[in-house]
Design an enzyme around this catalytic site. Structure first.
Site, PDB file in Angstrom:
ATOM      1  N   CYS A  28      41.694  40.251  73.894  1.00 55.53           N
ATOM      2  CA  CYS A  28      42.576  41.294  74.390  1.00 55.53           C
ATOM      3  C   CYS A  28      42.186  41.636  75.819  1.00 55.53           C
ATOM      4  CB  CYS A  28      42.436  42.544  73.539  1.00 55.53           C
ATOM      5  SG  CYS A  28      42.755  42.222  71.809  1.00 55.53           S
ATOM      6  N   GLY A  54      45.931  37.855  75.935  1.00 58.14           N
ATOM      7  CA  GLY A  54      46.669  38.210  74.725  1.00 58.14           C
ATOM      8  C   GLY A  54      48.140  38.305  75.033  1.00 58.14           C
ATOM      9  N   ASN A 129      38.949  45.795  73.588  1.00 58.55           N
ATOM     10  CA  ASN A 129      38.781  44.343  73.634  1.00 58.55           C
ATOM     11  C   ASN A 129      37.455  44.020  72.968  1.00 58.55           C
ATOM     12  OD1 ASN A 129      37.874  41.938  76.221  1.00 58.55           O
ATOM     13  ND2 ASN A 129      38.714  41.577  74.216  1.00 58.55           N
ATOM     14  N   GLY A 130      37.514  43.145  71.976  1.00 61.76           N
ATOM     15  CA  GLY A 130      36.307  42.783  71.237  1.00 61.76           C
ATOM     16  C   GLY A 130      36.604  42.805  69.757  1.00 61.76           C
ATOM     17  N   TYR A 269      36.292  29.508  79.026  1.00 60.79           N
ATOM     18  CA  TYR A 269      37.716  29.440  78.729  1.00 60.79           C
ATOM     19  C   TYR A 269      38.505  30.725  78.996  1.00 60.79           C
ATOM     20  CZ  TYR A 269      42.074  29.286  76.177  1.00 60.79           C
ATOM     21  OH  TYR A 269      43.400  29.373  75.855  1.00 60.79           O
TER      22      TYR A 269
END
Ligand code: AMP
Length: 495
Positions: A28, A54, A129-130, A269
């Site tokens: 995210c 995302g 995020n996570g 990535y």
């Protein structure tokens, strides 16, 4: 942020969208603006820059001094937050936003962030995020003590913990809540009078702080600061809670100091190549991974071909180091919509090359080195090797600019279970045969660290978390219980 919908589809397809394409669920992105008249518009732009983190849904919550406003939509930022009407409704000079992956369909809207709740101190919105590795355990405890969970997102436990805190000050409530969670989190939260940003004690996911016209900005990556013309000030540090009010910025350190262990996969990535993480350009590091890969395993070949877009920087580095020319031997179609991703099995079976096409002129009769950043299930590599032979390649040598992914991630990446990870089930030779390539090599773990600029064995070198390659998880995996997979069945009971 992860979510658990407890359905068979979610369990069976875990890690992949329901659309039958090859995409993994991704991470995210979060963004926040405190103290700017165009807070919502800037947040939409910031989220647009973070779209790679995302693509399934996006949301923005603002506060105008009287009221909170929220728009949460399924789909891309540009398709949903592009009209003046939506942005106009998001009034106020404080805004937070979030991009997420998810399965799609109407029910998923309940999980789109920022999540919002009215608590006894006022409104509270949070974007995450996570992924929390004890969210299921906490959720069960909270439910058994009477909590009702409208969403199926791990992030929602934070709202409950905060709401139940008996502390008076918001920052103390927030700290009490995050002391109870485990795993990876980069959080941006909004209340009636403050913005709070926080990173987990080892800083697994990135978060930066910037400045624009006197306003404070938070973003998952620096590319989002660049998008809005904000100046990079610093990273939010691991274990730091930053509180922004009209009186200024405060930094809190609620955890004992520990060395940071950011996720190495951001460099490999996730992050956009034009972002800078930990003071290092993601693009430069990816190129260096290609250089290192060429040092470790250069075949005799005529041309280096990246698998676009993820393999491009490493292929440039590989070409520079090896002296073998770089060519765009594969062209990627960036415009595949959902309609095409769901074609009938009949059409898929025709082998329609939806995403990648061979640029036959540079392939025919050549010994090709194919470069990609990672292998997860091996689907992409296998398909592209075949594409190269179909286009007349005489040899295909597969080179991967990261080590074999042998372990699942539990910190927001949602790689598949171990049984679906190619490298968890096959040795290099078996993987080579599966892909149908003439040779196959991966960058070593040591090579990854060298690319980031450190000798892994140097105790003074910064550490990263590289659990996908080594199985060494840096936090407690409470929900996973050593089964190697989160206990979705538990949620099937409680959802
Ligand atoms: P696979 O085809 O399953 O082996 O996946 C490998 C491909 O997916 C590579 O081209 C990577 O660039 C890309 N990739 C790696 N990790 C992720 C991720 N978490 N989400 C989306 N794509 C990814």
């Amino acid at each position: 942020m992860a979510h658990y919908d407890g359905t068979d589809a979610a369990v069976g397809d875990f890690g992949y969208s329901k659309f039958g394409d090859d995409r993994l669920r991704e991470e995210c992105g979060v963004f926040g603006v405190f103290g700017h008249p165009d807070a919502a518009a800037l947040t939409a732009l910031g989220l647009h820059a973070l779209q790679h983190r995302g693509q399934e849904a996006a949301g923005i919550v603002t506060y105008d001094g009287q009221q909170f406003h929220s728009e949460r939509r399924l789909g891309l930022v540009g398709d949903n937050f592009n009209d003046a009407g939506v942005i106009g409704r998001l009034k106020g000079s404080m805004a937070i936003g979030h991009n997420r992956y998810s399965t799609t369909g109407e029910p998923a809207l309940k999980n789109v962030q920022p999540l919002y709740a009215d608590i006894d101190t006022g409104g509270f919105a949070v974007g995450h995020n996570g992924n929390l590795t004890n969210a299921l355990t906490l959720r069960r405890e909270l439910i058994s003590s009477g909590a009702i969970f409208p969403s199926t997102s791990d992030t929602e436990v934070i709202l409950h913990l905060l709401s139940r805190s008996k502390k008076r000050r918001m920052v103390d409530r927030f700290v009490e809540a995050i002391r109870q969670i485990e795993g990876a989190y980069a959080l941006v939260a909004l209340t009636n009078d403050m913005m709070i940003a926080a990173r987990d004690p080892i800083g697994i996911r990135p978060l930066v702080l910037g400045r624009l016209d006197g306003a404070t900005i938070f973003a998952s990556e620096t590319c989002a600061l660049d998008m809005v013309g904000a100046e990079f000030v610093r990273e939010v540090e691991n274990g730091e809670v930053v509180v922004v009010t009209k009186d200024g910025i405060e930094s809190h350190r609620p955890f004992p100091r520990r060395p940071a262990r950011p996720c190495i996969f951001e460099y490999i990535y996730f992050a956009r190549p034009d972002s800078v993480i930990g003071g290092r350009s993601v693009y430069d590091i990816r190129k260096q991974m290609g250089v290192q890969l060429a040092i470790e395993s250069k075949p005799d070949a005529d041309v280096i071909v990246p698998i676009p877009d993820s393999g491009v920087p490493a292929a440039i580095g590989f070409s520079q180091q090896s002296g073998i020319p770089f060519e765009l031997g594969i062209i990627r179609n960036h415009y595949i919509g959902r309609t095409f991703i769901e074609p009938e099995q009949r059409i898929r079976a025709l082998g329609v090359k939806l995403k990648h096409s061979a640029n036959a002129g540079v392939i025919r009769g050549k010994r090709i080195v194919l470069i990609d950043d990672s292998v997860v299930r091996g689907t992409t590599s296998k398909k592209i090797v075949e594409l190269m032979y179909d286009a007349g390649a005489s040899e295909v040598h597969m080179r991967i600019s990261s080590p074999p992914i042998t372990h699942p991630d539990y910190y927001g990446i949602d790689t598949p279970r171990k049984k679906d990870l190619l490298a968890a089930n096959m040795d290099i030779e078996a993987m080579r045969q599966f892909m149908g390539a003439d040779s196959l090599a991966f960058l070593s773990v040591d090579g990854i660290y060298r690319s980031v600029g450190f000798d892994q064995r140097d105790p003074r070198a910064p550490q990263f978390t590289d659990h996908c390659f080594t199985g060494e998880y840096p936090t407690e995996l409470v929900d996973q219980n050593g089964t190697g997979f989160r206990q979705l069945s538990l949620l099937a009971e409680v959802v």
